[in-house]
Design a protein around this motif. Sequence first.
Motif, PDB file in Angstrom:
ATOM      1  N   ASN A 296      82.901  36.666 -58.608  1.00  0.00           N
ATOM      2  CA  ASN A 296      83.324  38.068 -58.439  1.00  0.00           C
ATOM      3  C   ASN A 296      82.458  38.815 -57.436  1.00  0.00           C
ATOM      4  O   ASN A 296      82.968  39.633 -56.678  1.00  0.00           O
ATOM      5  CB  ASN A 296      83.296  38.815 -59.771  1.00  0.00           C
ATOM      6  N   GLU A 297      81.159  38.585 -57.451  1.00  0.00           N
ATOM      7  CA  GLU A 297      80.260  39.333 -56.568  1.00  0.00           C
ATOM      8  C   GLU A 297      80.402  38.919 -55.108  1.00  0.00           C
ATOM      9  O   GLU A 297      80.092  39.681 -54.215  1.00  0.00           O
ATOM     10  CB  GLU A 297      78.807  39.211 -57.034  1.00  0.00           C
ATOM     11  N   LYS A 298      80.858  37.717 -54.855  1.00  0.00           N
ATOM     12  CA  LYS A 298      81.171  37.223 -53.509  1.00  0.00           C
ATOM     13  C   LYS A 298      79.970  37.087 -52.575  1.00  0.00           C
ATOM     14  O   LYS A 298      80.137  36.737 -51.411  1.00  0.00           O
ATOM     15  CB  LYS A 298      82.236  38.108 -52.853  1.00  0.00           C
ATOM     16  N   ILE A 299      78.775  37.406 -53.025  1.00  0.00           N
ATOM     17  CA  ILE A 299      77.564  37.179 -52.230  1.00  0.00           C
ATOM     18  C   ILE A 299      76.534  36.510 -53.136  1.00  0.00           C
ATOM     19  O   ILE A 299      76.632  36.576 -54.361  1.00  0.00           O
ATOM     20  CB  ILE A 299      76.968  38.482 -51.644  1.00  0.00           C
ATOM     21  N   ALA A 300      75.566  35.890 -52.520  1.00  0.00           N
ATOM     22  CA  ALA A 300      74.505  35.254 -53.308  1.00  0.00           C
ATOM     23  C   ALA A 300      73.643  36.337 -53.962  1.00  0.00           C
ATOM     24  O   ALA A 300      73.418  37.399 -53.381  1.00  0.00           O
ATOM     25  CB  ALA A 300      73.646  34.382 -52.401  1.00  0.00           C
ATOM     26  N   PRO A 301      73.168  36.080 -55.173  1.00  0.00           N
ATOM     27  CA  PRO A 301      72.296  37.058 -55.820  1.00  0.00           C
ATOM     28  C   PRO A 301      71.002  37.247 -55.026  1.00  0.00           C
ATOM     29  O   PRO A 301      70.516  36.316 -54.389  1.00  0.00           O
ATOM     30  CB  PRO A 301      71.994  36.442 -57.189  1.00  0.00           C
ATOM     31  N   THR A 302      70.466  38.453 -55.081  1.00  0.00           N
ATOM     32  CA  THR A 302      69.176  38.748 -54.447  1.00  0.00           C
ATOM     33  C   THR A 302      68.083  37.963 -55.156  1.00  0.00           C
ATOM     34  O   THR A 302      67.178  37.431 -54.518  1.00  0.00           O
ATOM     35  CB  THR A 302      68.884  40.258 -54.520  1.00  0.00           C
ATOM     36  N   GLU A 303      68.183  37.896 -56.484  1.00  0.00           N
ATOM     37  CA  GLU A 303      67.263  37.100 -57.308  1.00  0.00           C
ATOM     38  C   GLU A 303      68.085  36.420 -58.394  1.00  0.00           C
ATOM     39  O   GLU A 303      69.055  36.974 -58.896  1.00  0.00           O
ATOM     40  CB  GLU A 303      66.217  38.002 -57.972  1.00  0.00           C
ATOM     41  N   GLN A 304      67.661  35.217 -58.754  1.00  0.00           N
ATOM     42  CA  GLN A 304      68.372  34.466 -59.781  1.00  0.00           C
ATOM     43  C   GLN A 304      67.401  33.568 -60.518  1.00  0.00           C
ATOM     44  O   GLN A 304      66.537  32.934 -59.918  1.00  0.00           O
ATOM     45  CB  GLN A 304      69.468  33.616 -59.125  1.00  0.00           C
ATOM     46  N   ASP A 305      67.534  33.559 -61.840  1.00  0.00           N
ATOM     47  CA  ASP A 305      66.813  32.581 -62.656  1.00  0.00           C
ATOM     48  C   ASP A 305      67.704  32.259 -63.844  1.00  0.00           C
ATOM     49  O   ASP A 305      68.839  32.717 -63.916  1.00  0.00           O
ATOM     50  CB  ASP A 305      65.418  33.088 -63.066  1.00  0.00           C
ATOM     51  N   SER A 306      67.209  31.478 -64.770  1.00  0.00           N
ATOM     52  CA  SER A 306      68.045  31.049 -65.895  1.00  0.00           C
ATOM     53  C   SER A 306      68.457  32.205 -66.795  1.00  0.00           C
ATOM     54  O   SER A 306      69.443  32.104 -67.516  1.00  0.00           O
ATOM     55  CB  SER A 306      67.315  29.984 -66.711  1.00  0.00           C
TER      56      SER A 306
END
Length: 185
Positions: free
Chosen positions: A75-85
């Motif tokens: 849905n967001e269509k872009i990579a997250p700025t930050e991502q973890d589990s």
Amino acid sequence: MKRKNKVHTTFRYTFIFPFIIIAATLLLLNCTNEKEKKSRTFPEYESWMDSLMVTKEKIIRGIEPGTYTELVIQNEKIAPTEQDSGSLYYEFLLDSVSTFSVNYSIANGKVREIELIVLSKSTDHAAEIYEGLKTYYTEKYSVPVSEKGICIFSGQTSNGENLKISLEDAGGVQEGKIVLLVYLE
């Protein structure tokens, strides 16, 4: 006699032609504005609402607690700025004076809660956004309960789970800040 008709005709074109051009331009601008409003998801609100909410489905940005992580990324269509589990964090530019971030807290591969924060250099613009969100959720769910300046809405997810939405104007004198939190009850 011919001279008189030529002067009369020239006079008529000199003054009527610009009027016709102005009227046609105004009509074209009005039609363009109407088409833009019809193509927007939330034409009854300012354009910032389309960026914050994206769709009328689910609770916010087409997402609600219980949504699978993969669907959030889609849905967001872009990579997250930050991502973890445990979370997916996104940052967006809303307009020339405001930005917003969305943090999706994740547990067991699904969204547990959603936090949206709008930061604005204009306290007036932040107040407009706050009132717009408050109106939207009031119409969607019910009149909120107010606790210590925080509006709390009660609703349900699409599969019937009870949820809460808290909306707070946490801005200061210089800058506006709106915090929206969606979580299961």
